[in-house]
Design an enzyme around this catalytic site. Structure first.
Site, PDB file in Angstrom:
ATOM      1  N   GLU A  69      50.309  40.535  40.759  1.00 22.70           N
ATOM      2  CA  GLU A  69      49.110  39.995  41.670  1.00 22.70           C
ATOM      3  C   GLU A  69      49.519  39.216  42.873  1.00 22.70           C
ATOM      4  OE1 GLU A  69      45.752  39.909  40.079  1.00 22.70           O
ATOM      5  OE2 GLU A  69      46.645  41.583  38.720  1.00 22.70           O
ATOM      6  N   HIS A 109      45.520  33.482  36.825  1.00 19.46           N
ATOM      7  CA  HIS A 109      46.510  33.583  37.974  1.00 19.46           C
ATOM      8  C   HIS A 109      47.109  31.979  37.747  1.00 19.46           C
ATOM      9  CE1 HIS A 109      44.489  36.785  40.334  1.00 19.46           C
ATOM     10  NE2 HIS A 109      45.514  37.241  39.884  1.00 19.46           N
ATOM     11  N   CYS A 153      42.965  30.787  46.737  1.00 17.89           N
ATOM     12  CA  CYS A 153      42.772  32.260  46.440  1.00 17.89           C
ATOM     13  C   CYS A 153      42.356  33.106  47.701  1.00 17.89           C
ATOM     14  CB  CYS A 153      41.592  32.674  45.496  1.00 17.89           C
ATOM     15  SG  CYS A 153      41.533  32.021  43.973  1.00 17.89           S
TER      16      CYS A 153
HETATM   17  O1  SUG Z   1      40.783  38.952  40.452  1.00 14.19           O
HETATM   18  N1  SUG Z   1      37.562  37.843  41.186  1.00 14.19           N
HETATM   19  C1  SUG Z   1      39.019  37.747  41.433  1.00 14.19           C
HETATM   20  C2  SUG Z   1      39.302  36.375  41.729  1.00 14.19           C
HETATM   21  C3  SUG Z   1      40.843  36.417  42.481  1.00 14.19           C
HETATM   22  C4  SUG Z   1      41.192  34.886  42.438  1.00 14.19           C
HETATM   23  N2  SUG Z   1      42.485  34.813  43.094  1.00 14.19           N
HETATM   24  C5  SUG Z   1      43.302  33.771  42.782  1.00 14.19           C
HETATM   25  N3  SUG Z   1      43.607  32.977  41.791  1.00 14.19           N
HETATM   26  N4  SUG Z   1      44.431  33.925  43.700  1.00 14.19           N
HETATM   27  C6  SUG Z   1      39.840  38.342  40.266  1.00 14.19           C
HETATM   28  O2  SUG Z   1      39.572  38.067  39.311  1.00 14.19           O
HETATM   29  C7  SUG Z   1      35.520  38.836  40.433  1.00 14.19           C
HETATM   30  C8  SUG Z   1      34.779  40.256  41.036  1.00 14.19           C
HETATM   31  C9  SUG Z   1      33.436  40.273  40.373  1.00 14.19           C
HETATM   32  O3  SUG Z   1      33.358  40.260  39.120  1.00 14.19           O
HETATM   33  O4  SUG Z   1      32.408  40.678  40.973  1.00 14.19           O
HETATM   34  C10 SUG Z   1      37.111  39.119  40.991  1.00 14.19           C
HETATM   35  O5  SUG Z   1      37.600  40.095  41.317  1.00 14.19           O
END
Ligand code: SUG
Length: 448
Positions: free
Chosen positions: A174, A250, A371
């Site tokens: 990730e 994460h 993020c």
């Molecule tokens: O991978 N949300 C992302 C959020 C990522 C956050 N990044 C960090 N923590 N670095 C994920 O879960 C949700 C998309 C949706 O439900 O439409 C999403 O992909």
């Protein structure tokens, strides 16, 4: 030579929507199917970039991706013209269309893992695009991510790019969301801290029971090898499986590091004392003095951390050596978190100031300030070798704001994703964007 941490923020794409796509990410699941506002989302992100630039930080921008990803839908068997592909997917497999429309590439902390030149064997800055293998909608990001990073950091004398790891769960990666670097100064050798959720091959490591652990130890080790990191310059730690089961998908949802400082929650890791001792001794070997700031569960619970995104903050160094924390508005509305932050900044410790940003559109999908940014530590020469089109300036901010105002919708629901006109709108917007950012052809519709 001077060195900097440059924050490259993901620009929110025109299809930003709440698809409920990320099992294990509480915000994504609980806001599923709500209507979104892509224009507001992009402007909120741009406002943060502008504010950090105005505060004197180096700021860059990372382009969003082509969505709907028609090529991805074709690989799943949908055929005909682009419009027919979208309409067939909408009729027969709406979840696949929603996934192919996600603007999730905005969360660029997941775009790649980056090792600065001071840490790597060949003295170049290394990038490994993350395979984001745990979720289908994110697993389709890395080919374009690689092209965009290649266009931003094109100079091969200074920058080395690695393809994403094999696309299997055993190498689930990730990117920088599970990676932090400690150092005395950005241009000096540091200690790279890789946090994993589980091991794919070694059953001695416990795994969460409910939600997936997205990052494996084996993926982190492969990235460290690819980047040519010294064993003395790397520390691995396991995330506490029980916090993953509470929505910490994460590590950057429960810890953030910068310079010599780790800011973390008491429950974030397994074998915390051993990990802190290793970080202290390895950082000392490169002349640094490791400091940790632990937030006790008695002050802030894991649930508070997940809801407020206290740790998904940006910890930034100020010229006087003290630090500033960039937090989302949700931290101010959580009484315990806000009270903790008042105490923290008033305590005379290293974190002296908190700045609050409204990033609600992204937050509702589980994406906070941290993020939205990919950190790249660069020395002056390397910074000069970056494509200047992606470095934030007042005039780039103006151009991007106008570009968003011209092209983005202010409301998006699932039904809108089935509109073939949306694809044309997005391609038109992105074609213009590649000219604004001077990226050349990076999108499938530009190169096929
Ligand atoms: O991978 N949300 C992302 C959020 C990522 C956050 N990044 C960090 N923590 N670095 C994920 O879960 C949700 C998309 C949706 O439900 O439409 C999403 O992909």
């Amino acid at each position: 030579m001077k060195s900097y941490e440059v924050n490259f923020d993901g620009l929110v794409g025109p299809t930003h929507n709440y698809g409920g796509l990320s099992y294990g990410n509480v915000a994504s699941q609980s806001n599923s199917q709500q209507s979104s506002n892509p224009k507001e989302a992009a402007l909120q992100g741009l406002a943060k970039m502008k504010a950090l630039m105005d505060m004197g930080f180096q700021q860059g921008v990372l382009a969003p991706q082509e969505r709907p990803d028609v090529a991805a839908l074709r690989r799943l068997g949908f055929a005909g013209s682009d419009a027919q592909v979208i309409q067939q997917a909408a009729k027969e497999a709406m979840p696949l269309l929603v996934a192919s429309c996600s603007a999730s590439s905005m969360w660029v902390a997941n775009a790649a893992t980056v090792s600065p030149s001071a840490d790597t064997a060949d003295g170049r800055v290394h990038f490994t695009a993350a395979n984001l293998n745990c979720k289908y909608h994110r697993s389709i990001e890395h080919p374009t991510t690689s092209r965009v990073l290649g266009a931003m950091f094109a100079n091969q004398q200074h920058f080395a790019h690695h393809a994403a790891l094999p696309a299997v769960a055993q190498f689930g990666d990730e990117g920088a969301a599970n990676h932090t670097r400690f150092c005395r100064a950005y241009g000096e050798a540091g200690v790279e801290f890789f946090v994993f959720g589980r091991s794919a091959f070694d059953t001695r490591y416990p795994a969460p029971q409910k939600y997936p652990a997205r990052q494996t130890l084996e993926a982190s080790q492969a990235v460290a090898r690819l980047h040519g990191l010294r064993e003395e310059g790397v520390v691995y730690a396991q995330q506490n499986p029980s916090v993953i089961d509470q929505g910490v998908f994460h590590n950057d949802v429960i810890a953030v590091g910068n310079g010599e400082v780790l800011f973390y929650h008491e429950d974030a890791f397994l074998e915390t004392d051993k990990m802190l001792a290793e970080l202290t001794s390895k950082l000392a070997k490169v002349g640094g003095k490791f400091q940790s700031v632990c937030v006790p569960r008695s002050a802030v619970t894991v649930d508070d951390a997940v809801r407020s995104y206290l740790f998904n903050s940006q910890l930034l160094s100020r010229p006087d050596g003290s630090m500033l924390l960039i937090v989302p508005e949700e931290c101010r509305s959580n009484e315990r978190v806000w009270q903790y932050l008042q105490g923290l900044t008033g305590s005379g410790g290293v974190i002296r100031e908190v700045k609050v940003f409204d990033l609600k559109q992204s937050m509702q999908n589980g994406g906070g300030p941290a993020c939205l940014r990919l950190r790249v530590a660069l020395n002056e020469t390397e910074l000069a070798a970056v494509n200047p089109g992606v470095i934030m300036t007042a005039s780039l901010y103006d151009s991007l704001t106008q570009w968003v105002e011209r092209h983005y919708r202010d409301r998006m629901t699932e039904n809108d994703l089935a509109d073939p006109q949306l694809l044309l709108e997005c391609r038109g917007a992105l074609d213009e964007l590649t000219q604004i950012l001077k990226l050349g052809a990076v999108y499938p519709f530009q190169i096929n």
